[in-house]
Structures are given as C-alpha cells and as structure tokens.
Design a protein around this motif. Structure first.
Motif, PDB file in Angstrom:
ATOM      1  N   UNK A  57       0.814  -1.251  -0.030  1.00  0.00           N
ATOM      2  CA  UNK A  57       0.031   0.083   0.079  1.00  0.00           C
ATOM      3  C   UNK A  57       1.066   1.249   0.088  1.00  0.00           C
ATOM      4  N   UNK A  58       2.142   1.235   0.888  1.00  0.00           N
ATOM      5  CA  UNK A  58       2.758   2.393   0.883  1.00  0.00           C
ATOM      6  C   UNK A  58       3.558   2.696  -0.543  1.00  0.00           C
ATOM      7  N   UNK A  59       3.759   1.404  -1.349  1.00  0.00           N
ATOM      8  CA  UNK A  59       4.530   1.404  -2.307  1.00  0.00           C
ATOM      9  C   UNK A  59       3.662   2.031  -3.426  1.00  0.00           C
ATOM     10  N   UNK A  60       2.365   1.812  -3.649  1.00  0.00           N
ATOM     11  CA  UNK A  60       1.113   2.350  -4.351  1.00  0.00           C
ATOM     12  C   UNK A  60       0.991   3.958  -4.012  1.00  0.00           C
ATOM     13  N   UNK A  61       1.187   4.179  -2.852  1.00  0.00           N
ATOM     14  CA  UNK A  61       1.121   5.589  -2.589  1.00  0.00           C
ATOM     15  C   UNK A  61       2.495   6.351  -2.538  1.00  0.00           C
ATOM     16  N   UNK A  62       3.198   5.857  -3.208  1.00  0.00           N
ATOM     17  CA  UNK A  62       4.734   6.433  -3.293  1.00  0.00           C
ATOM     18  C   UNK A  62       4.823   7.807  -3.324  1.00  0.00           C
ATOM     19  N   UNK A  63       3.859   8.267  -4.429  1.00  0.00           N
ATOM     20  CA  UNK A  63       4.093   9.539  -4.706  1.00  0.00           C
ATOM     21  C   UNK A  63       3.487  10.670  -3.954  1.00  0.00           C
ATOM     22  N   UNK A  64       2.384  10.084  -3.247  1.00  0.00           N
ATOM     23  CA  UNK A  64       1.725  10.935  -2.216  1.00  0.00           C
ATOM     24  C   UNK A  64       2.598  11.156  -0.950  1.00  0.00           C
ATOM     25  N   UNK A  65       3.457   9.926  -0.589  1.00  0.00           N
ATOM     26  CA  UNK A  65       4.055   9.692   0.603  1.00  0.00           C
ATOM     27  C   UNK A  65       5.624  10.903   0.149  1.00  0.00           C
ATOM     28  N   UNK A  66       6.039  10.782  -1.003  1.00  0.00           N
ATOM     29  CA  UNK A  66       7.093  11.685  -1.477  1.00  0.00           C
ATOM     30  C   UNK A  66       6.652  13.261  -1.302  1.00  0.00           C
ATOM     31  N   UNK A  67       5.333  13.582  -1.741  1.00  0.00           N
ATOM     32  CA  UNK A  67       4.936  14.911  -1.527  1.00  0.00           C
ATOM     33  C   UNK A  67       4.992  15.390   0.097  1.00  0.00           C
ATOM     34  N   UNK A  68       4.392  14.331   0.913  1.00  0.00           N
ATOM     35  CA  UNK A  68       4.340  14.480   2.186  1.00  0.00           C
ATOM     36  C   UNK A  68       5.486  14.872   2.893  1.00  0.00           C
ATOM     37  N   UNK A 101       8.249  16.015   1.008  1.00  0.00           N
ATOM     38  CA  UNK A 101       8.584  17.427   0.770  1.00  0.00           C
ATOM     39  C   UNK A 101       8.023  18.407   1.544  1.00  0.00           C
ATOM     40  N   UNK A 102       6.806  18.211   2.147  1.00  0.00           N
ATOM     41  CA  UNK A 102       6.000  19.180   2.753  1.00  0.00           C
ATOM     42  C   UNK A 102       6.667  19.166   4.066  1.00  0.00           C
ATOM     43  N   UNK A 103       7.388  18.372   4.747  1.00  0.00           N
ATOM     44  CA  UNK A 103       8.133  18.230   6.045  1.00  0.00           C
ATOM     45  C   UNK A 103       9.290  19.302   5.730  1.00  0.00           C
ATOM     46  N   UNK A 104      10.066  18.759   4.591  1.00  0.00           N
ATOM     47  CA  UNK A 104      11.293  19.697   4.465  1.00  0.00           C
ATOM     48  C   UNK A 104      10.646  21.184   4.346  1.00  0.00           C
ATOM     49  N   UNK A 164      -0.717  20.834 -15.589  1.00  0.00           N
ATOM     50  CA  UNK A 164      -1.570  21.102 -14.651  1.00  0.00           C
ATOM     51  C   UNK A 164      -1.319  20.241 -13.357  1.00  0.00           C
ATOM     52  N   UNK A 165      -1.280  18.917 -13.446  1.00  0.00           N
ATOM     53  CA  UNK A 165      -0.761  18.206 -12.355  1.00  0.00           C
ATOM     54  C   UNK A 165       0.321  18.290 -11.598  1.00  0.00           C
ATOM     55  N   UNK A 166       1.289  18.799 -12.311  1.00  0.00           N
ATOM     56  CA  UNK A 166       2.643  19.117 -11.708  1.00  0.00           C
ATOM     57  C   UNK A 166       2.429  20.502 -10.830  1.00  0.00           C
ATOM     58  N   UNK A 167       1.674  21.357 -11.537  1.00  0.00           N
ATOM     59  CA  UNK A 167       1.527  22.451 -10.698  1.00  0.00           C
ATOM     60  C   UNK A 167       0.580  22.375  -9.506  1.00  0.00           C
ATOM     61  N   UNK A 168      -0.347  21.120  -9.407  1.00  0.00           N
ATOM     62  CA  UNK A 168      -1.415  20.926  -8.497  1.00  0.00           C
ATOM     63  C   UNK A 168      -0.456  20.459  -7.410  1.00  0.00           C
ATOM     64  N   UNK A 203       2.718  20.624  -6.746  1.00  0.00           N
ATOM     65  CA  UNK A 203       3.470  21.634  -6.036  1.00  0.00           C
ATOM     66  C   UNK A 203       2.561  22.478  -5.043  1.00  0.00           C
ATOM     67  N   UNK A 204       1.379  22.866  -5.372  1.00  0.00           N
ATOM     68  CA  UNK A 204       0.656  23.342  -4.584  1.00  0.00           C
ATOM     69  C   UNK A 204       0.300  22.708  -3.548  1.00  0.00           C
ATOM     70  N   UNK A 205       0.000  21.271  -3.428  1.00  0.00           N
ATOM     71  CA  UNK A 205      -0.160  20.212  -2.453  1.00  0.00           C
ATOM     72  C   UNK A 205       0.847  20.585  -1.455  1.00  0.00           C
ATOM     73  N   UNK A 206       2.031  20.451  -1.997  1.00  0.00           N
ATOM     74  CA  UNK A 206       3.244  20.244  -1.331  1.00  0.00           C
ATOM     75  C   UNK A 206       3.392  21.773  -0.460  1.00  0.00           C
ATOM     76  N   UNK A 207       3.272  22.782  -0.920  1.00  0.00           N
ATOM     77  CA  UNK A 207       3.259  23.975  -0.243  1.00  0.00           C
ATOM     78  C   UNK A 207       2.335  23.838   0.967  1.00  0.00           C
TER      79      UNK A 207
END
Length: 365
Positions: free
Chosen positions: A30-41, A43-46, A148-152, A154-158
C-alpha cells in the motif's frame, strides 16, 4: 468435549507470524502504491523545516515572539517562491520557452556531435537506452503533456508545508504515541536528530545551489552560450540533487552551446568542470562540515535507485531521503542497538511529565 481442531501454542505462534508477515507485506504494498503521495508529504515536511529555520533566525535577531516570527517566515518563503515564479514566468520566459521547445533538437544535435567518435556513439546509445525505460522519463513526459498535475502537486506540497509548520508538535507527538512506551525515548531522540541534520543539510544545499547557479551563469555568459542566466538558474536548482542534477542540467547547456560550434562547447565543458572543482574542494567541505558524511558512491547509487522507484519527485527529494535514512541508522542502530557513543541533539521532551534536556550534538557528521 475435546476441541481436536484447536491449534496448540506452537501452531498459534506460527499463525500469528504468518498473519503479521501478510500484514507487513500488505502495508508495504500500500505504501509503495501511495509512493507519490508519501514523497509529497516528505517534501512538505522539508518545507516546514525550512519555514521554522527562517523563523528561528527572525526570533534570534528581532524582538518578536514565536508566532510573529513564524508569520514573517511564511511571508518570506511565499515571497521567495513568488520571485522564482516571476523569474520563470516573466524574466526568463522567452529563454525558457526557447529552451523547452528546442530541447529535443538540441539534445539530438549534441548526440550527433558526441557520436562522431566510436566511444561517444556507444555512450550516447547507453544513455538513451537507460533513460528510455526509466520512471523519470515517464514523469518528465507527463509534465510536458499535463503541466496542470505538476502545478497541483506543487501547490499540495506548499499547503502541506504550511500545515506542518503551523503546529509541528502535534504531528510529532502523534507519531511518538504510535511507538511502544519503552521505545519512545529512543525514537524521540532519533526524531530530533533527523530534524537537526535535515536543517543543517538544507542550509548547506542552499549555499551550494546559490554559488553553483551564479558561477555557472557567469561562466556560460563568458563562453558565449545563449540563455546563460536561465541555464545558471536551472543548474543552481539542479544542485538540490547531488551528482545527477548538475549532469542533467549540463545537457541543455551543451545543446545550446552546440549551436555556437566547438568553441562554445569547450567553454561550457570548462565552465562546468571548473565550477565543480571549486564546489568540491572549497565550498562543499566548508558548508557540509557539520552534516553527516555519506560516501559519494552510496549517495550516487541511492539517488539513482530512489529516482527509478519513485520517479521525478522521488529523484528530487532523494538526497534528503538518504540523509534521513543515514541519520536513523546512526541514531537507532549504532547508538541504541550497538551502544556507540553518538550524542543526541539537545531538545525538550515532547512526552512525559517534565522537560528532558539531552546533550547538544555539535558535530553530527
């Protein structure tokens, strides 16, 4: 009446282990499938760490409280992001548009120039074969076809960074409450070790990115390469991914230089070589003296591996992920399991009845 189908104690232990193994495999999948979301999270911590580092600077040098310093820090980060957006969208817009639209032809032109020798031809074929099937190549193609997905993302990360920065202790306490009580002190020390090391690493990266961008931009301008300022900016940002990033940033510079002939190409190669020597021998040792020292070969292959698994965002945050893994190994395994004398970073306990001050770690490397 006897229950002849009831498992004995050894069978029960075996069944529990099988269930636990399946649970771990399921969570891992499950974590591997949600890898993109975890990477964004991550990045948000950074981003939250950066915000609090700037807030600490304001609180140390200005007579303002923690809340005002945090507000001023958030405003500073948003202003810097706005300035970068202005650079990409206004100041360097024409240069970047030219670079993006001509990049495939520029790379093909560079490949033809390199393929003039047998060795260069084999290198070009190997690079194309490795890049074609990579996850990073797919992600770059996705960015080109759907910005658009890339910008979205980035906004989610911010937004995530702003939420984490607003009250980080609630997330830290929640994480520690998931840990067994006997292991919480060790995990708490490791948590603060990781945060302190990431802060030092981010500060070092900012200095290296700035110097790299300025030096490369000046060198390319002297060499007569078009769009030198935009290429310097891209090279500076690419320094966030050690080794891999600057090499990737050098390709469009060489492609543009190929339009000016062999002289511009040689000037570009000399620029990147000289700047790399200056970075490696003068700037990097100075700014990373207090950061954990990871062997270059480990860094290189770990970055490539993380990028292969998690794609473009994983590649961008791969160096920071490696810093986290290296720090946790030092804190949890070397110190807590093997008993090595590795001091912990000074902090106040997040849990427990009183404040517990640990010894300050002046040199985590």
């Amino acid at each position: 009446m006897m229950n002849r189908l009831r498992p004995d104690e050894s069978d029960a232990r075996f069944i529990r282990r099988v269930i636990l193994t399946l649970l771990i495999l399921g969570v891992t999948a499950a974590l591997f499938r949600a890898g993109d979301l975890l990477i964004l999270a991550f990045g948000s911590i950074l981003g939250a760490i950066v915000i609090h580092a700037i807030a600490d600077l304001y609180s140390d040098h200005l007579p303002i409280g923690p809340k005002r310093s945090l507000t001023l820090s958030i405003a500073t980060v948003l202003a810097v992001l706005g300035f970068l957006a202005w650079l990409f969208g206004v100041a360097f817009r024409q240069q970047l548009n030219t670079l993006v639209t001509q990049l495939p032809d520029l790379i093909d032109q560079l490949a033809r120039w390199a393929s003039q020798s047998p060795v260069g031809a084999k290198v070009v074929d190997a690079v194309r074969a490795a890049y074609a099937g990579s996850r990073v190549a797919q992600d770059i193609g996705g960015i080109v076809s759907g910005a658009g997905e890339f910008v979205l993302n980035c906004l989610l990360l911010l937004v995530g960074a702003l939420f984490f920065a607003a009250d980080p202790k609630i997330y830290e306490r929640g994480f520690l409450l998931l840990i067994p009580r006997s292991m919480r002190p060790a995990m708490e020390d490791a948590l603060f070790d990781t945060g302190s090391t990431l802060r030092l690493w981010l500060r070092a990266q900012l200095i290296q990115m700035t110097t790299m961008g300025v030096l490369v931009g000046v060198g390319l301008a002297i060499a007569g390469v078009p769009s030198a300022a935009a290429l310097g900016l891209l090279t500076g940002l690419s320094e966030f991914v050690p080794y891999v990033g600057p090499i990737a940033a050098m390709l469009p510079a060489l492609g543009l230089a190929a339009q000016g002939g062999n002289g511009a190409i040689i000037g570009t190669l000399v620029t990147f070589a000289v700047v790399r020597l200056v970075q490696t021998n003068a700037i990097t040792p100075f700014v990373t003296s207090r950061v954990v020292a990871i062997p270059p070969a480990v860094t290189l292959f770990a970055i490539i591996g993380i990028g292969t698994i998690f794609g473009l965002f994983g590649l961008f945050f791969s160096a920071a992920l490696l810093i986290v893994a290296f720090t946790l190994i030092r804190s949890l395994y070397l110190r807590e399991v093997l008993g090595e004398n590795i001091p912990a970073v000074g902090h106040q306990s997040l849990l427990g009845p009183g404040a517990r001050i640990k010894q300050e770690n002046e040199n985590p490397g």
